[in-house]
Scaffold this motif. Structure first.
Motif, mmCIF file in Angstrom:
data_model
loop_
_atom_site.group_PDB
_atom_site.id
_atom_site.type_symbol
_atom_site.label_atom_id
_atom_site.label_comp_id
_atom_site.label_asym_id
_atom_site.label_seq_id
_atom_site.Cartn_x
_atom_site.Cartn_y
_atom_site.Cartn_z
ATOM 1 N N GLN A 132 3.400 -6.009 -8.550
ATOM 2 C CA GLN A 132 3.361 -7.542 -8.594
ATOM 3 C C GLN A 132 4.579 -7.831 -9.399
ATOM 4 O OE1 GLN A 132 -0.627 -8.481 -9.380
ATOM 5 N NE2 GLN A 132 -1.390 -7.624 -7.561
ATOM 6 N N CYS B 263 -1.165 0.275 -11.384
ATOM 7 C CA CYS B 263 -0.345 0.025 -10.272
ATOM 8 C C CYS B 263 -0.071 -1.523 -9.838
ATOM 9 C CB CYS B 263 -0.761 0.874 -9.285
ATOM 10 S SG CYS B 263 -0.301 2.577 -9.639
ATOM 11 N N ASP B 264 -1.102 -2.136 -9.646
ATOM 12 C CA ASP B 264 -0.896 -3.431 -9.188
ATOM 13 C C ASP B 264 -0.240 -4.374 -10.296
ATOM 14 O OD1 ASP B 264 -2.498 -3.052 -7.179
ATOM 15 O OD2 ASP B 264 -4.185 -3.740 -7.903
ATOM 16 N N ARG C 69 0.768 -1.125 -0.054
ATOM 17 C CA ARG C 69 0.077 -0.109 -0.106
ATOM 18 C C ARG C 69 0.820 1.273 -0.019
ATOM 19 N NH1 ARG C 69 -3.748 -1.840 4.893
ATOM 20 N NH2 ARG C 69 -1.635 -1.985 5.879
ATOM 21 N N GLN D 67 -5.552 1.771 -11.046
ATOM 22 C CA GLN D 67 -5.285 0.619 -9.986
ATOM 23 C C GLN D 67 -4.651 -0.717 -10.579
ATOM 24 O OE1 GLN D 67 -6.249 0.447 -6.363
ATOM 25 N NE2 GLN D 67 -4.815 -1.045 -6.631
ATOM 26 N N PRO E 129 -3.301 -4.956 -2.205
ATOM 27 C CA PRO E 129 -3.340 -3.947 -3.515
ATOM 28 C C PRO E 129 -2.541 -2.709 -3.298
ATOM 29 C CG PRO E 129 -5.489 -4.809 -3.107
ATOM 30 C CD PRO E 129 -4.857 -5.153 -1.913
ATOM 31 N N ALA E 130 -2.070 -2.152 -4.218
ATOM 32 C CA ALA E 130 -1.539 -0.847 -4.273
ATOM 33 C C ALA E 130 -2.644 0.127 -3.705
ATOM 34 C CB ALA E 130 -0.690 -0.445 -5.526
#
Length: 320
Positions: free
Chosen positions: A104, A99-100, A41, A96, A80-81
């Motif tokens: 990852q 970023c994820d 996060r 989202q 998740p981020a």
């Protein structure tokens, strides 16, 4: 900046995770390693980069040192981020996903020993997968129905010769959900499972419950005298009862090893129930399960076992 020795351990978990903090202390005490602790996060507030050229690849995050030197990763409690909300929901979903996908990929590309492999971890956390695999591995599994059909749930409950419990099916970080016995008074509420598929399962009259911490072949078993307290249905509800070290029969250990191998897990916390009929019933395995309280209750070296696996590739602990 978090400085640590080359060849360290990366712990991916929330910042205030008790297990991550205890593992970091264990690694420092027994292996002289100061691990990297990453809460996903923190991204994209903290920046990150991946670079590939003729000389190879490199990874970096602005608040950490040495991602390319990591020897092993404990994929403990990933999130998740945390992407700030924008003006349009469609843009938020896109950002989202980007970023994820980045964070990852940045981590999963590290050529390290993973405990557990993220793909295996995700698949094994699905209750349907683990129940079916456990039965193939030789475990006895209580008769089970997982459904979002209220009529089928009621029919299953009424058809069983004994009591039936109901419990959540997913493994998300929602509010604690107690395993409960279903009664006729609950039938009108079954319409709620339409949007929340629920697990219905034969209730096993128990001698005790067993919680097993599996560390790549090292099998640490704790007997919980659950029937002596208020946790007769759900042993998590009462930690005041007696906890003691236990050893599983060879046949159950064999099924356990077969199950964990089939799921591709090197670590997991399993719940078994010893029935009054003398049979060992499989209930579930959590690849990110809680175990600190088991070490406190019994003195078993659970953190040291996992630390040894992360550093030495062997979860055994001399003297145990």
């Amino acid at each position: 900046m978090v400085a640590r020795r080359p060849g360290s351990v990366l712990i991916v978990s929330e910042t205030d995770d008790l297990h991550a903090t205890a593992m970091a202390a264990t690694l420092r005490e027994h292996h002289g390693l100061n691990p990297i602790h990453l809460d996903l996060r923190d991204f994209p507030r903290e920046s990150g980069s991946f670079r590939l050229d003729r000389d190879g690849t490199s990874r970096s995050m602005s608040h950490l040192l040495g991602l390319d030197d990591v020897r092993s990763v404990w994929w403990r409690r990933p999130h998740p981020a945390r992407v700030p909300a924008g003006v349009r929901a469609s843009d938020d979903a896109f950002r989202q996903a980007e970023c994820d996908g980045f964070i990852q990929g940045l981590l999963w590309s590290i050529p390290a020993a993973w405990i557990n492999d993220p793909g295996a971890d995700r698949t094994a956390s699905r209750k349907i997968v683990q129940l079916e695999t456990a039965q193939r591995a030789g475990f006895i599994v209580p008769e089970t129905l997982i459904t979002n059909d209220p009529d089928e749930a009621r029919s299953f409950t009424e058809s069983r010769p004994g009591a039936v419990v109901y419990k959540r099916t997913g493994t998300g970080r929602g509010e604690f959900a107690e395993t409960r016995l279903i009664t006729r008074a609950d039938f009108p509420k079954l319409t709620g499972i339409r949007s929340a598929p629920t697990t219905f399962q034969d209730y096993i009259d128990a001698d005790c419950d067993l919680r097993v911490v599996w560390v790549d072949g090292a099998e640490w078993t704790v007997r919980i005298d659950s029937q002596a307290g208020v946790g007769r249905v759900d042993s998590r509800l009462d930690t005041s009862v007696e906890f003691s070290r236990e050893q599983l029969p060879a046949s159950v250990s064999k099924s356990l090893a077969t199950l964990m191998g089939a799921l591709g897990l090197s670590f997991g916390v399993l719940d078994l129930r010893l029935g009054l009929d003398g049979e060992y019933y499989f209930l579930e395995v959590n690849p990110q399960g809680q175990f600190a309280y088991l070490e406190i209750k019994t003195g078993l070296p659970l953190f040291r076992s996992l630390a040894n696996l992360l550093v030495e590739g062997d979860g055994s602990v001399p003297g145990f």
